[in-house]
Design a protein around this motif. Sequence first.
Motif, PDB file in Angstrom:
ATOM      1  N   THR A 146      -8.546  -0.463  -0.962  1.00 24.66           N
ATOM      2  CA  THR A 146      -7.349  -1.114  -1.508  1.00 24.66           C
ATOM      3  C   THR A 146      -7.140  -0.677  -2.947  1.00 24.66           C
ATOM      4  OG1 THR A 146      -8.744  -2.993  -2.103  1.00 24.66           O
ATOM      5  CG2 THR A 146      -7.463  -3.213  -0.085  1.00 24.66           C
ATOM      6  N   VAL A 152      -3.742  -1.960   1.017  1.00 25.98           N
ATOM      7  CA  VAL A 152      -4.480  -0.786   1.502  1.00 25.98           C
ATOM      8  C   VAL A 152      -3.768   0.482   1.034  1.00 25.98           C
ATOM      9  CG1 VAL A 152      -5.302   0.461   3.543  1.00 25.98           C
ATOM     10  CG2 VAL A 152      -5.333  -2.021   3.517  1.00 25.98           C
ATOM     11  N   ASN A 154      -2.473   4.263   0.796  1.00 30.70           N
ATOM     12  CA  ASN A 154      -1.955   5.138   1.856  1.00 30.70           C
ATOM     13  C   ASN A 154      -3.030   6.068   2.393  1.00 30.70           C
ATOM     14  OD1 ASN A 154       0.534   4.114   1.958  1.00 30.70           O
ATOM     15  ND2 ASN A 154       1.475   5.645   0.604  1.00 30.70           N
ATOM     16  N   GLN A 157      -5.658   4.342   4.931  1.00 27.72           N
ATOM     17  CA  GLN A 157      -5.198   3.597   6.119  1.00 27.72           C
ATOM     18  C   GLN A 157      -6.092   3.879   7.329  1.00 27.72           C
ATOM     19  OE1 GLN A 157      -2.740   1.415   6.382  1.00 27.72           O
ATOM     20  NE2 GLN A 157      -1.686   1.667   4.428  1.00 27.72           N
ATOM     21  N   ASP A 158      -6.444   5.167   7.537  1.00 26.26           N
ATOM     22  CA  ASP A 158      -7.259   5.524   8.704  1.00 26.26           C
ATOM     23  C   ASP A 158      -8.640   4.880   8.611  1.00 26.26           C
ATOM     24  OD1 ASP A 158      -5.335   6.928   9.986  1.00 26.26           O
ATOM     25  OD2 ASP A 158      -6.000   8.907   9.308  1.00 26.26           O
ATOM     26  N   ARG A 161      -8.407   1.211   9.287  1.00 26.12           N
ATOM     27  CA  ARG A 161      -8.210   0.955  10.720  1.00 26.12           C
ATOM     28  C   ARG A 161      -9.540   1.121  11.469  1.00 26.12           C
ATOM     29  NH1 ARG A 161      -4.097   3.810  11.252  1.00 26.12           N
ATOM     30  NH2 ARG A 161      -2.479   2.274  11.356  1.00 26.12           N
ATOM     31  N   HIS A 346      -6.193   9.183  14.356  1.00 31.25           N
ATOM     32  CA  HIS A 346      -6.795   8.692  13.128  1.00 31.25           C
ATOM     33  C   HIS A 346      -8.096   9.404  12.786  1.00 31.25           C
ATOM     34  CE1 HIS A 346      -3.697   5.804  13.309  1.00 31.25           C
ATOM     35  NE2 HIS A 346      -4.118   5.341  14.464  1.00 31.25           N
TER      36      HIS A 346
END
Length: 390
Positions: A146, A152, A154, A157-158, A161, A346
């Motif tokens: 973050t 979070v 960019n 993000q993966d 996730r 991802h």
Amino acid sequence: MTAPDRIAEFTAAVAQTFTDGSLVRLKLGGYHGEEADLKSVEARRVSLKVGDRLSFVFRYKTTDITKNVTLDEAIGFLEQGLASGYRSARLETTGFDLQFERQNDKLRLKRTEVKGREAVEASHDRTKNRPLTDMSAPWLHALGITGKDGVVRNDAQDKFRQINKMVEIFAPLIQALKAENPRIVDMGAGKGYLDFALYDHFAKGTDRSLEVIGVELRPALVEAGNALAKKSRFAGLRFEAGNILDYDASGADAVIALHACDTATDDAIFQGIKAGAGLIAVAPCCHKQIRREIEAGTSDDRLDFLLRHGTFMEKQAEMVTDGLRALLLEASGYRTKVFEFVSDAHTPKNNLIVAQKGNAGSREAVLDRIADVKAMFGIKKHYLEGLLGL
Ligand SMILES: C[S@@+](CC[C@H](N)C(=O)[O-])C[C@H]1O[C@@H](n2cnc3c(N)ncnc32)[C@H](O)[C@@H]1O
């Protein structure tokens, strides 16, 4: 412009951006009202069955309270709150930030244009179902997931996730372990994303105490991980420097490894089997050892139509390596499953082998299958076989 106009301008911006979907976050600070333990307030837009709402989280000293309200209710609350209870408010949107400040009778409003901030998907279910919900956790920021704003990044993000998905998968598996206070050993822990995520989720989610140990070759990562665990007050999380194969994993209830390189995954599986861990779960990384074996050996001619193409050879090596790992785990008394834990959009390294101790079937039959597969692909030895003394 009169003072109430500033409040009206702020609430109008909240209403506009809530309606057009560009509202990212709303924060209220400088509380000086009657609730002594109220520290801060944050709100986001969420989609509920009854319609879109603003979800306010009131952060108190020891607990958080969430209230989902309609836009009208939110505006009413803001009009009152900005006139008295709160000294500051910040509206973050995809296009601008609007900062409200109140000092005695003076009210100020400052707008700053922003670029590149993404809209937040207002799916309440997604947030509710995602195991990691406390976006203000310091470890998420320290590990670069973050940004300062608690959103979070960019480029993370993966990763975010992946670790959510891992926690989601591991949660019931760890709950199913017979141990009262499970000890989880993560082999090749790196910066410890998964360990912090698991610990965070379990420390908050259940009353079972949990021990998570990350084993990692690189001392600098171990030192940083331990410092962050201390800062996060995660008393049961620690990192130890060392080689997976040399680690004494006895007493481990679960041995996991996420993208430990090539045969380091086999070292982790071996340690899990040796420790008699109830759960072994690995997401393998590269598969060089078996690729070399297939290339050097004499495989069944009928496979030539695949193996002569480099790309298919790569995929075969991956499947054969992990298929044999699953069989070797079965031969060692584990039931196994192999599945994709996230979409390959991802990460291409998206297979997870999950092995649970017990009910594995006939060892002899499994050993015969292993021998067949090896003969078909011209493999002399799977590295894990060697470790297991087979
Ligand atoms: C690709 S990184 C993955 C890190 C972490 N598991 C993750 O998914 O974020 C692999 C890590 O395993 C460590 N590693 C590789 N071989 C190891 C071994 N034999 N013993 C201990 N650590 C090892 C590396 O130093 C590296 O930090």
